[in-house]
Design a protein around this motif. Structure first.
Motif, PDB file in Angstrom:
ATOM      1  N   TYR C  23      33.817 -42.111 -57.140  1.00 30.05           N
ATOM      2  CA  TYR C  23      33.452 -41.066 -57.203  1.00 30.05           C
ATOM      3  C   TYR C  23      32.431 -40.642 -58.552  1.00 30.05           C
ATOM      4  O   TYR C  23      32.072 -41.574 -58.880  1.00 30.05           O
ATOM      5  N   HIS C 182      38.952 -22.898 -59.215  1.00 33.36           N
ATOM      6  CA  HIS C 182      38.962 -24.032 -58.193  1.00 33.36           C
ATOM      7  C   HIS C 182      39.686 -24.948 -58.469  1.00 33.36           C
ATOM      8  O   HIS C 182      40.553 -25.477 -57.548  1.00 33.36           O
ATOM      9  N   MET C 185      40.651 -31.742 -58.126  1.00 37.19           N
ATOM     10  CA  MET C 185      41.348 -32.759 -58.817  1.00 37.19           C
ATOM     11  C   MET C 185      40.380 -33.600 -59.529  1.00 37.19           C
ATOM     12  O   MET C 185      40.529 -33.927 -60.707  1.00 37.19           O
ATOM     13  N   GLU C 186      39.055 -33.897 -59.022  1.00 37.35           N
ATOM     14  CA  GLU C 186      38.069 -34.474 -59.827  1.00 37.35           C
ATOM     15  C   GLU C 186      37.420 -33.575 -60.707  1.00 37.35           C
ATOM     16  O   GLU C 186      36.749 -32.547 -60.360  1.00 37.35           O
ATOM     17  N   MET C 187      37.298 -33.753 -61.873  1.00 39.15           N
ATOM     18  CA  MET C 187      36.536 -32.937 -62.872  1.00 39.15           C
ATOM     19  C   MET C 187      34.939 -33.259 -62.432  1.00 39.15           C
ATOM     20  O   MET C 187      34.592 -34.135 -62.382  1.00 39.15           O
ATOM     21  N   VAL C 234      32.889 -37.050 -53.277  1.00 40.78           N
ATOM     22  CA  VAL C 234      33.146 -35.794 -54.122  1.00 40.78           C
ATOM     23  C   VAL C 234      34.684 -35.502 -54.094  1.00 40.78           C
ATOM     24  O   VAL C 234      35.201 -35.099 -52.938  1.00 40.78           O
ATOM     25  N   GLY C 235      35.396 -35.476 -55.273  1.00 43.05           N
ATOM     26  CA  GLY C 235      36.677 -35.306 -55.334  1.00 43.05           C
ATOM     27  C   GLY C 235      37.127 -33.755 -55.539  1.00 43.05           C
ATOM     28  O   GLY C 235      37.653 -33.216 -56.403  1.00 43.05           O
ATOM     29  N   GLY C 236      36.665 -33.025 -54.274  1.00 42.93           N
ATOM     30  CA  GLY C 236      37.064 -31.725 -53.958  1.00 42.93           C
ATOM     31  C   GLY C 236      36.264 -30.705 -54.698  1.00 42.93           C
ATOM     32  O   GLY C 236      35.248 -31.195 -55.561  1.00 42.93           O
ATOM     33  N   PHE C 238      35.798 -26.818 -53.351  1.00 44.06           N
ATOM     34  CA  PHE C 238      36.094 -25.498 -53.151  1.00 44.06           C
ATOM     35  C   PHE C 238      35.225 -24.332 -53.591  1.00 44.06           C
ATOM     36  O   PHE C 238      35.460 -23.102 -53.834  1.00 44.06           O
ATOM     37  N   SER C 464      33.142 -32.960 -49.714  1.00 42.76           N
ATOM     38  CA  SER C 464      34.127 -32.640 -50.688  1.00 42.76           C
ATOM     39  C   SER C 464      35.618 -32.874 -50.256  1.00 42.76           C
ATOM     40  O   SER C 464      36.415 -32.224 -50.782  1.00 42.76           O
ATOM     41  N   GLY C 465      35.849 -33.134 -48.985  1.00 44.56           N
ATOM     42  CA  GLY C 465      37.142 -33.339 -48.237  1.00 44.56           C
ATOM     43  C   GLY C 465      37.627 -32.980 -47.143  1.00 44.56           C
ATOM     44  O   GLY C 465      38.313 -33.610 -46.521  1.00 44.56           O
ATOM     45  N   GLN C 639      42.805 -29.369 -42.692  1.00 50.20           N
ATOM     46  CA  GLN C 639      41.887 -28.283 -43.401  1.00 50.20           C
ATOM     47  C   GLN C 639      42.857 -27.054 -43.647  1.00 50.20           C
ATOM     48  O   GLN C 639      42.652 -26.268 -44.502  1.00 50.20           O
TER      49      GLN C 639
END
Lengths: 327, 208, 739
Positions: C23, C182, C185-187, C234-236, C238, C464-465, C639
C-alpha cells in the motif's frame, strides 16, 4: 512522543523506590492505555519502569478469598477456572471490555489505573482539569454524551471507563497496595475517588505505591445469579454508555442479598448500596427491580447531551436484575 | 499549538531537558560527563543519540534481529519502518482497529500499543511468517476462498487475529467468533465472509 | 459463462493474505524522510507568528516548513490565501498564506529522519493567532449563515410548486443525516521523490490515478511524462481518495525543500478533517397522495454544508425527481459555508442522504395509508424517466422487489407496529429502495498477447476494494477465450493507458467496455494473422474472413468447422512475432443518449429492539439488486455485503461531532467515532436479478458500489418503527433515541 528512559524492574522494592525517588517515573505493564496517552502527549513520563518481570501474575485461592496478582492479564483472569466458577460476573465484565488483543496485553493493575476516555482529556489543545489543572472542564459545557450523572463537580464530569472495576466494586473486592515500607489493604470502592477539587488524581494511590493484587472474598452466594449488562453505541469494542454489574443471592424467588454497581456514570465505579438494601429480603419481581432502580437514581444529575442516562440507567439496572434473577 | 490551553507543561521537552533530567536517573548515571555536556550544548547529536537508544534482541518470523532502538519506537513502527515488514498494518495507531495485530510468544496483541523495547527476547510472528514458503496457511487460503476482504488493508490483522481465535478455542460458533474478532475493524464490510472463513478452518479441525 | 474463470477468487488475493501487497506508505524508498503535518488549533483567523525554533533544533529534524518559508508552488494563486467566498473545485492551497479556514488546517510540515522524531518535533511547533469567531453550529444555516446564492441552487419544479400540499393524504417531516466520515482502513498517505526540479515520482493513495497525476502536474507546472504516479494497492476509499488533497502537495513541498524523498501519512485524527466527509444535511420532505396511494406531489428540500474556501454540492434531492412516477415534484437544495474542511463524495453521494429521507417518508406514508410499503412503491413505479420521458436502458426493480420480499418472507410478517416479538425483544421488518445513475465514462486499455499464450491487459486505474483487476480479468478471459490464470491485469501506474477514476459505480461499465473492446480488436488482429494459415485453407474452405473465426480455450477456430484450429501461440509463431498488442479507447454509445440508466437495490432488514434499553440488533439483511449483468459473482456479493455494513454504520452509529465553541472535532478517532464491528453484522444475503444492460455497455454491467448502501439506513429506520412505533428521523439510531 518524547523519548524516555526505560528500565526493567527486577524487584517490587526496586519499583517503589524508584517511584518514590523520581516523580517523573511511571510504571508500565501492558501499556495499552499509557502508550496511547504518551502518543497523544497527555502523559509524558521521563522514565518507564517495566514491571513485567515481577511475579505478580498468580491467581490463587487463599483462605476466604481469591487473590489475583496485579500483573494477571485480563484475558487470563476472564477464563481462569476459579474466576469463572466463583465470580462469573467478573469474567463477563472482563469479556465485555476492549478486544481480545487488548485483553491479552492489559493487566488487572493497569485496568484499574486506566484513565478516563473523555475527549477533552485526550486533546491537549482543549481545557481539562484532569490533564492540566486549572484550565477548566471542557466537557461541562461541551460534548458530554458519555459523561457522569453521579458525583460530578464542575471541575470534572469524566467517567472511569473500566468494566472490570465495576464488577470488582460489586464483589466487595479489596486492593493490596505496596510501598517500599509497608503494604496496605483497602476496599476496592475506596481505591478510585470522585473528581472533587483535584480531578487530576483518579485514585487514592500515594507516591511510591503500587498495586500488587486484588482480593475477592469468596464467601458469597452470588455466583448463580449474576450478570454484567453493558449498553453501548455498538455491540462490542466500545465504552459503556451505561453498564450494570448485578449479583443476587437468591433463595427461591426471594432475594437474600444483592450487589449492584454501575459503570459509565461516575468518576469511579458506582456502587448502588441504597438499591441493594432495598432488595434485601424482597421478592425477585420486576416491580421490585424497578423500584430499586429508581432508588439508585436519587441525586443523579444530567448534562446537555447525557440526559438519556437518567432513563437508560434505571432501565438497565432493572434489566440486569431481571437477567440475573432468571438465571 | 496550544491555543485553548496555554500552559501544557508536558509537551515541551528538548533533548537538553531530557538529558538534564536523565542525569538524575540511574540508567544514565554512568553517562560520561562530556556527553552530557555535548547534549547540553547541542553539539554532537551523533554521540548523544547513542544514549537515547537501547539494545534489543527480537525474533521475528524465526529470524533474530539485534538492533539498537529508541525506547519510544513501537513494535508496529519497528516492523514496518525498520524491518520493512509492512504486512502488519497501521489503521489507527491507537489500539482502536486491530489492523496491527501480531502474535507475541503465540498470543495475539496490538503492535501499535506495544513498545518494541519491551519485546526483548520475545518471538514475534507477523503475517509474513504465517505461510510455509509457497504453501498458504489454511486461514489465508480460507480468506481467499470466502472473499474475506475487499481492499485487503485490514486483512493481515484479521488473519492473525483469526488464527489466534481458533487456537484459543474461541471459534466454536458464529457468535463466539464475532465476539472474539470484534477488535478487528473492516471498513469494507467483509465481516460475514471472514466469519465463514474462520468457521471453515475451525470445522476442518487439525492444528493450525 | 464463467467457464474460463475457475473459482472467482480475487486475482490479487495471495498478495493480500500474505502481506506482500504494498500500500502507499509501504514502498521501500532509500534515504526516506518522514513528514508530519501540524494542524491549526483555531477554526478561523490567521497565523500571527510561528515559533518553529525548538522543532528545528529537535534531533533529526531536516526542515520545518510553514507559509513563511515554503518553496514556491507555481500552480498556486499568486498573493496567496485568502479566498473570500467558497469557490467550486478550489482545493485548499496548503501553506499559501496565513489564513485559517478550519480547525486542524495544516500550518506546518515537519520533516525528520525518523518517524518518531518527526512526530515529536511536530508537537514543538507553536503558533500565535489572530483569532476570529468561527461558526460550526449547522443549525445556524439560514439564520446567521447565508446560503451560497447562485443560479444552480434555484428551486427545481416539475408540475405544480409544492403540489403535495393539495393531496388528500399527506405527510411532512424533517430528517437529519449527520457528518459521516469515510475512514478507509488505510490512512491517506503520499511518498514524493523529486528527480531534479521538473520530474517527480509519487506514491499516492488514490481512487483516480490520472486525476491525481493531473493535480500534481498543475500544482507544480510539470509535464505529464515527468509525473509518475503509483497506486498498486489502495486500502479503501469510499470516495475520500477520489481527489487529491492538500497533504499530497505538502509531501511534494517537503521533498522539494529537503532534497529527500518524503513520506507523509495522515494520523487517524487527521483523517476527519483532511480528506472530506459526508456533509451534515437537514432535509424536509412533503409527500402527498390519493387515498389509494397514488403520489400527487413530492417536495424535497436539503440544506447542506461546505467549507469557507470551497463549494461542495451533491445530488441529495435528485432521488425524489426520478425514483417514483409523480407529476408534481419540487426540490430545493442549498449549501451553507461553515468553518470546516471541505466535504466530499462518500459512498452513495447525495442519494444516500436523500434516500434516507425519501424512503423513510414513503414508509410513513404507507402506514398513514394503511398500505404495504412495497405495494405503495409499485403503485408509483416509474416505467419511464419522469424527468424527461426517456425509456430506461433496463429496469428490473419490480423483479428485485419480488426477489428480496420472497427471500425474507415479507408477506409473512405482521405489519402492525409493535406486534412481533422474539423473547422480550421487539421485532421489526423494514425495506427501502436504493437507486443510483448507471454511468459509463471514457477509458483506455491495452491488451498484449505473448507467444507463450499469456495475455497482459493494462489500464491506469486503481482498485480500492471492489476487485477491479478480478472483474477485468474475467471480462478479458471471456472476451479472448483463455483461462484467467493466463491473464495479468496491470493497474496502479499513471504511465499505463488512461483508465477511469474508481467512483460513481462506473468502473466496470467504463473500463470493462474498454477491456471488452480491446479484446475484440486483438481477436480481429489475431484473425488477420491467422487467416492465411494452411489449416484454414482446404478444398472446401476458401479465404476465411476475420468474422469467420471463434476464439476458445486459447485457440482460434473456424466457426463452420471447429476441427480447423490454431493456438494463439502458433499464430504468433507462424508470423514470427513475440507479441501482438492493441490499445482501444471506449466511449459511451450514441444509442445510450436515447435512454436513462439506473441501477437499483432493494434492502430488506429485520431488526430486534430491546424495549427498555433501546439496543438495536440487525438480525437479518437481504439485498436484491438490479445491477445489470454480474461479471464476477463473488466480488459482486462482497460489494453488496460491504455496502450493507456501511449502511449499518450509517443507520446505527456513525456521527461526526464538532465542539462549536472551538470548531474542533471531539470524536476524531475509532474509539469515539463508531463504525460497525464483527458483532454488529449478521449474515447478509445478496441477490441479483442479473439481467444485462447492453445499451449502457457491451459488458452488460450497470453499477453496484453506491446502490449497495443507498437507502439502507431508511430500511433500518423503517424496521425500527415497525418494531417499536418510534420513528427516528435523525441518524444515527442510538439507544438513547429509543427509550
Amino acid at each position: 512522543m518524547i523519548n524516555f528512559n526505560y528500565v526493567q524492574a527486577s524487584t517490587q522494592k526496586n519499583v517503589t523506590d524508584t517511584l518514590m525517588k523520581d516523580g517523573t517515573a511511571q510504571i508500565i505493564a501492558g501499556g495499552t492505555n499509557l502508550v496511547d496517552l504518551m502518543k497523544r502527549g497527555v502523559a509524558a513520563p521521563q522514565k518507564l519502569i517495566d514491571i513485567n518481570n515481577l511475579s505478580l501474575k498468580n491467581i490463587e485461592q487463599q483462605k476466604g478469598f481469591v487473590r489475583i496478582g496485579a500483573l494477571a492479564l485480563n484475558s487470563v483472569v476472564a477464563e481462569n477456572e476459579l474466576v469463572v466458577q466463583k465470580f462469573p460476573l467478573l469474567s463477563k465484565a472482563l469479556q465485555s471490555g476492549a478486544s481480545q488483543q487488548l485483553r491479552n496485553m492489559a493487566t488487572v493493575g493497569g485496568n484499574m489505573m486506566q484513565r478516563t476516555r473523555c475527549s477533552y482529556f485526550y486533546d491537549t489543545t482543549m481545557p481539562c482539569n484532569k490533564r492540566n489543572p486549572g484550565t477548566g472542564c471542557g466537557a461541562l459545557k461541551g460534548y458530554n454524551r458519555m459523561h457522569a450523572i453521579f458525583g460530578a463537580t464542575e471541575n470534572c464530569i469524566a467517567v472511569h471507563p473500566s468494566d472490570m472495576c465495576v464488577a470488582l466494586a460489586a464483589l466487595n473486592a479489596s486492593v493490596i497496595i505496596s510501598s517500599s515500607r509497608s503494604e496496605r489493604k483497602i476496599a476496592f470502592t475506596d481505591f478510585h475517588k470522585l473528581a472533587g477539587t483535584n480531578p487530576e488524581k483518579d485514585n487514592t494511590l500515594q507516591r511510591g505505591e503500587m498495586i500488587t493484587a486484588v482480593e475477592i472474598p469468596d464467601a458469597n452466594n452470588f455466583a448463580q445469579h449474576s450478570t454484567y449488562l453493558k449498553i453501548r453505541d455498538r455491540s462490542s469494542y466500545a465504552f459503556a454508555l451505561i453498564s450494570v454489574a448485578a449479583a443476587l443471592d437468591m433463595n427461591g424467588g426471594k432475594i437474600n442479598n444483592a450487589r449492584l454497581a454501575m459503570g459509565g456514570v461516575a468518576h469511579k465505579p458506582w456502587r448502588l448500596t441504597t438499591a441493594e438494601n432495598f432488595l434485601k429480603g424482597k421478592a425477585a419481581t420486576e416491580e421490585n427491580f424497578k423500584q430499586a432502580a429508581a432508588l439508585a437514581m436519587k441525586d443523579a444529575k444530567a448534562y446537555r447531551h447525557n440526559n438519556f442516562k437518567l432513563t437508560l440507567a434505571p432501565n438497565s439496572i432493572a434489566e440486569a436484575l431481571k437477567i440475573a434473577a432468571a438465571m | 499549538m496550544n491555543d485553548n490551553n496555554k500552559d501544557d507543561k508536558t509537551l515541551n521537552h528538548s533533548r537538553r531537558q531530557f538529558f538534564k533530567i536523565s542525569t538524575a536517573l540511574t540508567a544514565v548515571a554512568l553517562t560520561p560527563s562530556y556527553i552530557l555536556k555535548a547534549a547540553d550544548d547541542n553539539m554532537d547529536d551523533k554521540i548523544a543519540e547513542l544514549f537515547e537508544k537501547r539494545d534489543l534482541n527480537i525474533e521475528v518470523n524465526g529470524i533474530v534481529h539485534t538492533l539498537s532502538i529508541e525506547p519510544r519506537v513501537t513494535l508496529l513502527d519497528l516492523l514496518r519502518e525498520q524491518l520493512k515488514l509492512t504486512g502488519s498494518k497501521k489503521g489507527c495507531d491507537h489500539g482502536q482497529c486491530g489492523a496491527c495485530t501480531v502474535h507475541v510468544n503465540g498470543q495475539r496483541v496490538l503492535s501499535c500499543l506495544s513498545l518494541a523495547i519491551m519485546q526483548d527476547g520475545k518471538k514475534i510472528t507477523t503475517i509474513e511468517g504465517l505461510a510455509k514458503g509457497d504453501e498458504l496457511h489454511p486461514m489465508q487460503a480460507a480468506f481467499i476462498k470466502h472473499d474475506g476482504f475487499q481492499c485487503g488493508y485490514c486483512t493481515p490483522g484479521q488473519i492473525m487475529s483469526a488464527v489466534a481465535c481458533v487456537r484459543e478455542g474461541h471459534a466454536n460458533n458464529e457468535d463466539e467468533i464475532r465476539s472474539y474478532m470484534a477488535g478487528n475493524i473492516c471498513r469494507c464490510g467483509a465481516y460475514p465472509n471472514i466469519v465463514d472463513a474462520i468457521t471453515e478452518v475451525k470445522q476442518k479441525g487439525g492444528t493450525i | 459463462m464463467g467457464y474460463y474463470f475457475e473459482d472467482g477468487d480475487r486475482v490479487n488475493g495471495k498478495d493480500i493474505v500474505t502481506g506482500k501487497a504494498k500500500y502507499t506508505a509501504e514502498h521501500d524508498i532509500p534515504n526516506l524522510a518522514y513528514g508530519v503535518l501540524v494542524g491549526s488549533t483555531i477554526a478561523k483567523g490567521s497565523i500571527a507568528t510561528m515559533d518553529t525554533k525548538s522543532a528545528e533544533n529537535a534531533p533529526g529534524v531536516l526542515s520545518v516548513i510553514t507559509h513563511l518559508n515554503t518553496p514556491v508552488v507555481p500552480g498556486y494563486d499568486a498573493g496567496g490565501l485568502p479566498i473570500k467566498t467558497p469557490v467550486s473545485g478550489k482545493n485548499l492551497q496548503v501553506f499559501n498564506g496565513p489564513t485559517i479556514y478550519f480547525n486542524g488546517q495544516p500550518i506546518a510540515l515537519v520533516v525528520a529522519d525518523t518517524y518518531e522524531r518527526a512526530l515529536f518535533a511536530a508537537t514543538l511547533v507553536k503558533a500565535q493567532y489572530n483569532k476570529e469567531a468561527q461558526v460550526t453550529d449547522f443549525l445556524e444555516a439560514g439564520k446567521t449563515v447565508k446560503a451560497i446564492d447562485t443560479a444552480k441552487y434555484k428551486d427545481n419544479i416539475r408540475g405544480e410548486v409544492d403540489g403535495y400540499k393539495n393531496a388528500p393524504v399527506k405527510i411532512e417531516a424533517e430528517y437529519i443525516v449527520p457528518i459521516e466520515v469515510h475512514n478507509p482502513m488505510e490512512m491517506h498517505a503520499t511518498i514524493a521523490l523529486w528527480d531534479g526540479d521538473d520530474k517527480v515520482t509519487v506514491y499516492e493513495k488514490t481512487q483516480n490515478i490520472k486525476s491525481a497525476q493531473r493535480n500534481v502536474m498543475s500544482a507544480f507546472k510539470l509535464k505529464e511524462e515527468n509525473v509518475r504516479l503509483y497506486a498498486p494497492f489502495v486500502g479503501g476509499g469510499f470516495g475520500s481518495a477520489l481527489r487529491t488533497w492538500p497533504h499530497c502537495i505538502a509531501a511534494l513541498i517537503g521533498a522539494k525543500k529537503t532534497g529527500r524523498p518524503v513520506k507523509l501519512v495522515l494520523g487517524r485524527d487527521q483523517m476527519f478533517n483532511s480528506v472530506g466527509y459526508r456533509p451534515y444535511t437537514l432535509q424536509k420532505i412533503g409527500l402527498g397522495a390519493t387515498a389509494d396511494g397514488i403520489l400527487i406531489g413530492i417536495t424535497h428540500e436539503a440544506n447542506s454544508i461546505t467549507s469557507m474556501y470551497e463549494e461542495f454540492n451533491e445530488g441529495s434531492v435528485n432521488i425524489s425527481r426520478s425514483l417514483y412516477n409523480c407529476p408534481n415534484v419540487t426540490t430545493r437544495y442549498k449549501v451553507f459555508p461553515f468553518n470546516v474542511s471541505t466535504p466530499t463524495y462518500m459512498r452513495g453521494p447525495g442519494e444516500a442522504t436523500g434516500a434516507f429521507a425519501l424512503e423513510s417518508a414513503l414508509d410513513e406514508l404507507a402506514y398513514k395509508l394503511n398500505m404495504d410499503p412495497i405495494e405503495l412503491r409499485l403503485k408509483n413505479y416509474a416505467e419511464k424517466d419522469p424527468e424527461n420521458g426517456k425509456p430506461y436502458s433496463t429496469k428490473f426493480l419490480k423483479e428485485a422487489y419480488k426477489l428480496g420480499a420472497d427471500k425474507i418472507g415479507w408477506a409473512q410478517r405482521n405489519p402492525a407496529v409493535r406486534s412481533m416479538k422474539e423473547g422480550e425483544w421487539l421485532v421489526g421488518f423494514g425495506m427501502s429502495t436504493g437507486v443510483f445513475g448507471a454511468y459509463r465514462n471514457n477509458a483506455k486499455a491495452l491488451a498484449r498477447i505473448f507467444a507463450d499464450g499469456t495475455l497482459l491487459v493494462q489500464s491506469a486505474v486503481s482498485d480500492s476494494g471492489p476487485g477491479t483487476a478480478t472483474s477485468m480479468t474475467k471480462i478479458a478471459a471471456d472476451g479472448m477465450g483463455i483461462a484467467s490464470s493466463k491473464i495479468t491485469f496491470q493497474l496502479g501506474d499513471s504511465a499505463l493507458p488512461p483508465g477511469p477514476g474508481q467512483g460513481g459505480s462506473s468502473t466496470t461499465a467504463s473500463l470493462g467496455s474498454a477491456v471488452h473492446d480491446v479484446c475484440e480488436s486483438l481477436k480481429k488482429k489475431l484473425a488477420e494473422l491467422a487467416k492465411d494459415a494452411a489449416v484454414f485453407h482446404t478444398e472446401t474452405i476458401h479465404n476465411p474472413k476475420p468474422e469467420d473465426f471463434v476464439f476458445e480455450n486459447g485457440y482460434i477456430l473456424l466457426a463452420t468447422d471447429r476441427t480447423k484450429k490454431l493456438s494463439f501461440t502458433e499464430v504468433l509463431k507462424q508470423n514470427n512475432l513475440n507479441q501482438v498488442e492493441v490499445t482501444e479507447e471506449s466511449k459511451g454509445s450514441e444509442e445510450m443518449k436515447k435512454y436513462t440508466a439506473f441501477s437499483y437495490n432493494v434492502h430488506f432488514v429485520k431488526v430486534l429492539v430491546h424495549p427498555t434499553t433501546g439496543v438495536v440488533k440487525i438480525n437479518r439483511v437481504v439485498a436484491a439488486a438490479d445491477a445489470g449483468k454480474i461479471i464476477s459473482y463473488k466480488t459482486a456479493e462482497s460489494q453488496i455485503i460491504g455496502g450493507a455494513v456501511g449502511g449499518i454504520g450509517m443507520a446505527l452509529m456513525e456521527e461526526g461531532v464538532i465542539d462549536d465553541r472551538y470548531g474542533r472535532w471531539v470524536n476524531n478517532n475509532f474509539a469515539d467515532y463508531h463504525v460497525p464491528v464483527h458483532t454488529d453484522v449478521p449474515h447478509i444475503e445478496a441477490l441479483f436479478v442479473n439481467q444485462p444492460d447492453y445499451i449502457l455497455s457491451p459488458t452488460g454491467a450497470k453499477g453496484m458500489g453506491e446502490i449497495a448502501l443507498i437507502g439502507f439506513a431508511a430500511a433500518v429506520a423503517n424496521a425500527v418503527y415497525h418494531a417499536t412505533g418510534k420513528r427516528v428521523r435523525e441518524l444515527p439510531i442510538t439507544p438513547d433515541k429509543l427509550i
